[in-house]
Design a protein around this motif. Structure first.
Motif, short mmCIF file in Angstrom:
data_model
loop_
_atom_site.label_atom_id
_atom_site.label_comp_id
_atom_site.label_asym_id
_atom_site.label_seq_id
_atom_site.Cartn_x
_atom_site.Cartn_y
_atom_site.Cartn_z
N CYS A 15 -6.73 10.30 -23.31
CA CYS A 15 -8.03 11.69 -23.08
C CYS A 15 -9.82 10.66 -22.88
O CYS A 15 -10.06 10.87 -21.64
CB CYS A 15 -8.10 12.65 -24.23
SG CYS A 15 -8.64 11.90 -25.86
N ASN A 33 -3.34 21.83 -24.14
CA ASN A 33 -3.29 20.74 -25.03
C ASN A 33 -4.68 20.56 -26.21
O ASN A 33 -5.31 21.58 -26.64
CB ASN A 33 -4.04 19.71 -23.49
CG ASN A 33 -5.33 20.38 -22.95
OD1 ASN A 33 -6.19 19.74 -23.70
ND2 ASN A 33 -5.48 19.31 -21.72
N ILE A 44 -7.37 18.70 -26.14
CA ILE A 44 -8.48 19.00 -26.18
C ILE A 44 -9.09 19.87 -25.91
O ILE A 44 -10.32 20.11 -26.67
CB ILE A 44 -9.29 17.40 -24.96
CG1 ILE A 44 -10.25 16.93 -25.01
CG2 ILE A 44 -8.86 18.24 -23.71
CD1 ILE A 44 -10.56 16.67 -26.06
N CYS A 104 -5.58 18.86 -31.55
CA CYS A 104 -4.84 17.44 -31.26
C CYS A 104 -4.86 16.95 -32.56
O CYS A 104 -4.85 17.14 -34.12
CB CYS A 104 -6.75 17.04 -31.39
SG CYS A 104 -6.90 15.27 -30.80
N TYR A 149 -6.33 6.12 -25.70
CA TYR A 149 -6.08 7.70 -25.97
C TYR A 149 -6.43 7.90 -24.53
O TYR A 149 -7.25 7.13 -23.58
CB TYR A 149 -7.31 7.74 -26.30
CG TYR A 149 -7.42 7.49 -27.72
CD1 TYR A 149 -6.80 8.78 -29.26
CD2 TYR A 149 -7.64 6.33 -28.73
CE1 TYR A 149 -6.62 8.67 -30.54
CE2 TYR A 149 -7.19 5.52 -29.88
CZ TYR A 149 -7.05 6.56 -31.13
OH TYR A 149 -6.87 6.89 -32.16
N ILE A 201 -9.61 16.55 -18.38
CA ILE A 201 -9.68 15.08 -18.75
C ILE A 201 -7.50 15.96 -19.70
O ILE A 201 -7.27 17.02 -19.98
CB ILE A 201 -9.83 15.28 -20.94
CG1 ILE A 201 -11.30 14.73 -20.34
CG2 ILE A 201 -9.25 14.77 -21.91
CD1 ILE A 201 -12.14 15.15 -21.41
N GLU A 202 -6.70 14.56 -19.20
CA GLU A 202 -5.51 14.77 -20.23
C GLU A 202 -4.86 14.61 -21.31
O GLU A 202 -5.89 13.68 -22.29
CB GLU A 202 -4.87 13.72 -18.94
CG GLU A 202 -4.48 14.18 -17.86
CD GLU A 202 -3.90 13.53 -16.49
OE1 GLU A 202 -3.20 12.70 -17.40
OE2 GLU A 202 -4.32 13.11 -15.40
N CYS A 203 -4.25 14.85 -21.72
CA CYS A 203 -3.58 14.66 -22.99
C CYS A 203 -2.26 14.32 -23.70
O CYS A 203 -1.47 14.55 -22.84
CB CYS A 203 -3.94 16.74 -23.71
SG CYS A 203 -3.38 15.87 -25.87
N THR A 253 -9.36 9.72 -19.39
CA THR A 253 -9.13 10.18 -18.49
C THR A 253 -10.30 11.17 -17.78
O THR A 253 -9.81 12.29 -17.24
CB THR A 253 -7.68 10.79 -18.17
OG1 THR A 253 -7.63 12.37 -19.09
CG2 THR A 253 -6.76 10.51 -17.75
N CYS A 254 -11.15 10.88 -18.67
CA CYS A 254 -12.27 11.72 -18.42
C CYS A 254 -13.42 10.98 -17.87
O CYS A 254 -13.88 9.44 -17.86
CB CYS A 254 -13.28 11.47 -19.96
SG CYS A 254 -14.80 12.28 -20.26
N CYS A 288 -12.63 21.17 -17.61
CA CYS A 288 -12.35 20.05 -18.53
C CYS A 288 -11.53 19.53 -17.78
O CYS A 288 -9.71 20.02 -17.74
CB CYS A 288 -11.97 20.12 -20.07
SG CYS A 288 -11.89 18.70 -20.70
#
Length: 160
Positions: free
Chosen positions: A122, A35, A37, A109, A120, A23-25, A125-126, A21
């Motif tokens: 997440c 994080n 996510i 989260c 968001y 994804i940033e959070c 950045t997904c 993963c």
């Protein structure tokens, strides 16, 4: 018929495309590897496995009181209390409790509540668009499950 409301929605079938993963959070109280996510994915994975017993024998048998049943029926593990004795594993009447699947991370989260309205990190950045913020209702025919009031997931049905 389920209530339709906006919530974070994760498509776990799309999520499988990532080996790791990325994804940033924006959760403000996390470490890079711990994080929001990651905690969300842990929670989803566990919610789909645990039968959320009314009596919760896994909680009752824990000698260190490391497990607690939450209001929503999910389990919370207190990391510093768990000694890894596996009593909860033995006590589970369904054989579905695995210590490595009980939510373990300290960061959780917060669904960006009170911080953002529709932005968001997440979602932005997904790389596979596996996360959305949209109106979702539970629909077992379409394999959409509501984990809680803020989170819905899509997953492939298990085949027996």
């Amino acid at each position: 018929m389920g209530i339709i409301m906006k919530r974070l929605f994760i498509d776990l079938e799309v999520c499988k495309k990532c080996e790791k993963c990325v994804i940033e959070c924006s959760y403000y109280n996390h470490y890079p590897e711990n994080n929001g996510i990651t905690a969300l994915r842990e929670r989803v994975r566990y919610a789909l496995i645990c039968k959320q017993c009314e009596e919760a024998p896994c909680v009752e048998v824990c000698p260190q009181d490391a497990l607690e049943k939450q209001e929503d029926g999910s389990l919370k593990r207190y990391n510093m209390l768990c000694v890894g004795c596996n009593s909860c594993v033995i006590a589970c009447p369904f054989g579905t409790i695995y210590p490595e699947l009980i939510p373990y991370l300290d960061s959780v989260c917060d669904y960006c509540k009170k911080r953002f309205k529709d932005a968001y990190l997440c979602i932005e950045t997904c790389p596979y668009d596996a996360i959305e913020y949209k109106e979702v209702k539970e629909d077992k025919e379409k394999n959409i499950i509501l984990i809680n009031k803020n989170l819905g997931v899509h997953l492939k049905k298990w085949k027996l």
